[in-house]
Design a protein around this motif. Structure first.
Motif, short mmCIF file in Angstrom:
data_model
loop_
_atom_site.label_atom_id
_atom_site.label_comp_id
_atom_site.label_asym_id
_atom_site.label_seq_id
_atom_site.Cartn_x
_atom_site.Cartn_y
_atom_site.Cartn_z
N TYR A 51 82.06 -68.15 37.34
CA TYR A 51 80.89 -68.76 37.97
C TYR A 51 79.73 -67.79 37.77
O TYR A 51 79.89 -66.58 37.94
CB TYR A 51 81.13 -69.05 39.45
CG TYR A 51 81.26 -67.83 40.33
CD1 TYR A 51 80.13 -67.18 40.82
CD2 TYR A 51 82.51 -67.31 40.66
CE1 TYR A 51 80.24 -66.05 41.62
CE2 TYR A 51 82.62 -66.18 41.45
CZ TYR A 51 81.49 -65.55 41.93
OH TYR A 51 81.59 -64.43 42.69
N GLU A 80 86.42 -69.59 57.72
CA GLU A 80 85.61 -70.75 57.35
C GLU A 80 84.24 -70.36 56.81
O GLU A 80 83.52 -71.19 56.26
CB GLU A 80 85.43 -71.68 58.57
CG GLU A 80 84.57 -71.12 59.70
CD GLU A 80 85.35 -70.26 60.69
OE1 GLU A 80 84.80 -69.99 61.77
OE2 GLU A 80 86.50 -69.88 60.37
N GLU A 83 82.74 -68.37 52.12
CA GLU A 83 82.36 -69.30 51.05
C GLU A 83 81.65 -68.56 49.93
O GLU A 83 80.85 -67.65 50.18
CB GLU A 83 81.42 -70.36 51.62
CG GLU A 83 80.79 -71.27 50.57
CD GLU A 83 79.69 -72.14 51.15
OE1 GLU A 83 79.06 -72.86 50.36
OE2 GLU A 83 79.45 -72.09 52.36
N LEU A 87 80.24 -71.69 43.76
CA LEU A 87 81.27 -72.67 43.40
C LEU A 87 80.82 -74.10 43.68
O LEU A 87 81.38 -75.04 43.12
CB LEU A 87 82.57 -72.35 44.14
CG LEU A 87 83.34 -71.12 43.67
CD1 LEU A 87 84.66 -71.00 44.40
CD2 LEU A 87 83.54 -71.12 42.17
N GLN A 88 79.80 -74.26 44.53
CA GLN A 88 79.28 -75.61 44.77
C GLN A 88 78.60 -76.19 43.54
O GLN A 88 78.42 -77.40 43.44
CB GLN A 88 78.32 -75.59 45.95
CG GLN A 88 78.98 -75.29 47.28
CD GLN A 88 78.08 -75.56 48.46
OE1 GLN A 88 77.08 -76.26 48.35
NE2 GLN A 88 78.43 -75.01 49.61
N LYS A 95 87.29 -75.81 36.14
CA LYS A 95 87.83 -74.64 36.82
C LYS A 95 87.23 -73.39 36.19
O LYS A 95 86.95 -73.36 34.99
CB LYS A 95 89.35 -74.61 36.76
CG LYS A 95 90.01 -75.70 37.60
CD LYS A 95 91.48 -75.42 37.84
CE LYS A 95 92.08 -76.42 38.83
NZ LYS A 95 93.48 -76.09 39.16
N TRP A 133 89.53 -68.91 50.09
CA TRP A 133 88.60 -70.04 50.19
C TRP A 133 88.40 -70.67 48.81
O TRP A 133 88.44 -71.90 48.66
CB TRP A 133 87.26 -69.57 50.76
CG TRP A 133 86.26 -70.68 50.94
CD1 TRP A 133 86.08 -71.46 52.04
CD2 TRP A 133 85.31 -71.14 49.96
NE1 TRP A 133 85.08 -72.38 51.82
CE2 TRP A 133 84.59 -72.21 50.55
CE3 TRP A 133 85.00 -70.76 48.66
CZ2 TRP A 133 83.58 -72.89 49.87
CZ3 TRP A 133 84.01 -71.45 47.97
CH2 TRP A 133 83.31 -72.50 48.58
N ALA A 134 88.20 -69.82 47.79
CA ALA A 134 87.99 -70.33 46.44
C ALA A 134 89.24 -71.06 45.93
O ALA A 134 89.15 -72.11 45.29
CB ALA A 134 87.64 -69.18 45.50
N LYS A 135 90.41 -70.51 46.24
CA LYS A 135 91.65 -71.15 45.83
C LYS A 135 91.80 -72.51 46.49
O LYS A 135 92.19 -73.51 45.85
CB LYS A 135 92.83 -70.25 46.19
CG LYS A 135 94.18 -70.73 45.69
CD LYS A 135 95.26 -69.70 46.02
CE LYS A 135 96.61 -70.11 45.46
NZ LYS A 135 97.66 -69.09 45.77
N ASP A 136 91.46 -72.59 47.77
CA ASP A 136 91.57 -73.86 48.49
C ASP A 136 90.60 -74.90 47.96
O ASP A 136 90.85 -76.11 48.09
CB ASP A 136 91.33 -73.64 49.99
CG ASP A 136 92.44 -72.82 50.65
OD1 ASP A 136 93.53 -72.70 50.05
OD2 ASP A 136 92.21 -72.30 51.75
N GLU A 137 89.49 -74.46 47.38
CA GLU A 137 88.52 -75.38 46.80
C GLU A 137 89.05 -76.06 45.54
O GLU A 137 88.52 -77.07 45.09
CB GLU A 137 87.22 -74.64 46.46
CG GLU A 137 86.35 -74.30 47.65
CD GLU A 137 85.69 -75.53 48.25
OE1 GLU A 137 84.80 -76.12 47.61
OE2 GLU A 137 86.10 -75.90 49.37
N LYS A 139 89.04 -74.88 42.45
CA LYS A 139 88.22 -74.67 41.26
C LYS A 139 88.52 -73.34 40.58
O LYS A 139 87.81 -72.94 39.66
CB LYS A 139 86.74 -74.73 41.63
CG LYS A 139 86.28 -76.09 42.15
CD LYS A 139 84.80 -76.09 42.51
CE LYS A 139 84.34 -77.47 42.99
NZ LYS A 139 82.91 -77.48 43.35
#
Length: 323
Positions: A51, A80, A83, A87-88, A95, A133-137, A139
């Motif tokens: 990214y 939470e 972030e 990545l948005q 990916k 967090w990135a893994k859960d997204e 991507k």
């Protein structure tokens, strides 16, 4: 088992468009810019682009880690809130390589030559939460911990055992997937090879080919670790100084010529030779390649894109000989 193909990624940073400054950009405009740069990397041939890191690599993580409204205790970011804004801008289905500044690098930026192991480990947990967090997204194709000061900065006074434990904590979410560590020196490569969450050692072997001699293939095999070899030099100021000395001019006063000379110096054929050298030494332990480091300091996006394009051409040439 079939050998995994060497993939082409980049380290992260990239020049801004001419005349563009981050100061004053709205969130939407910034994300639009990130998306544009990501698309440029992909057009240049990068297979697993990072990214785009257009912000400062320390502040983009330390600012939220230091913010009392975003933390549950000093230096421990709330899950939470961990972030990664960029990545948005990654489109659905795409990916990327997710790079998070490592705990040692974050620590010395704030505390220099001090020895607060509890804070180091807390920062490592915060890094872990950014990666989770990135893994859960959904991507993240490859993770990376950016630790450029390891082996170079005399302010690091932690023991090897403490550094290894910090990296274990930080890389915990990466177990079961590819996770690189980006180093500017190979002195801690063997230590990193023994971290269970790290499976790819990244070294700047284009600018420093002797670095490859300091990494033993047997260590990689014994630890199940792979190598990422840099094949494009990114030390633009050293490259330009070399050219200035050769031609007895200041090429920074003639940017079009500087760019032509750099592209000629860092040609696909030169890069392919570096890739051949790394493969001859490491064989199937070589799994990733691309530029040595980020391209943020380079004078233009056009030149940065050309360097990535030359990498892509070199890798294609290499693959034609190693189908």
């Amino acid at each position: 088992m079939e050998q995994e193909r060497i993939f082409f990624d980049d380290i992260g940073s990239y020049p801004l468009p001419r005349g563009v400054r981050l100061d004053g950009l709205s969130r939407d405009r910034y994300l639009q810019l990130v998306g544009q740069v990501l698309a440029e990397k992909i057009r240049a041939g990068v297979e697993i682009p990072t990214y785009p890191q257009l912000r400062d690599m320390i502040r983009m993580f330390m600012d939220p880690i230091k913010d009392p409204d975003m933390t549950e205790s000093p230096f421990l970011i709330r899950r939470e809130k961990a972030e990664i804004l960029e990545l948005q801008a990654v489109p659905p289905g795409q990916k990327v390589r997710v790079c998070v500044t490592g705990p040692v690098e974050l620590y010395i930026s704030a505390f220099a030559a001090t020895h607060y192991t509890d804070i180091l480990y807390t920062l490592a947990e915060s890094v872990s939460r950014f990666l989770q967090w990135a893994k859960d997204e959904g991507k993240m194709a490859v993770a990376s911990l950016d630790e450029p000061s390891l082996g170079l900065n005399s302010n690091i006074i932690f023991s090897e055992e403490e550094i290894q434990e910090a990296l274990e904590i930080a890389s915990r979410p990466c177990r079961g997937m590819h996770c690189e560590v980006h180093l500017h020196s190979p002195l801690y490569a063997e230590l990193c090879a023994h971290v269970s969450g790290i499976d790819i050692l990244g070294v700047e072997s284009a600018a420093h080919p002797d670095y490859l001699k300091l990494i033993e293939r047997e260590v990689l095999e014994d630890t199940g670790t792979y190598l990422r070899a840099g094949i494009a030099r990114t030390d633009i100021f050293s490259l330009s100084a070399q050219l200035n000395d050769r031609y007895k001019v200041n090429l920074w006063e003639d940017l079009p010529r500087l760019e032509r000379e750099i592209i000629s110096l860092e040609s696909p054929l030169i890069m392919k030779g570096r890739l051949d050298q790394a493969y001859a030494q490491f064989g199937d332990r070589l799994i990733a390649t691309g530029p040595d480091c980020g391209l943020g300091p380079w004078p233009s996006q056009e030149l940065a894109g050309s360097i990535l394009g030359n990498c892509a051409a070199a890798i294609a040439f290499f693959r034609s000989e190693h189908p």
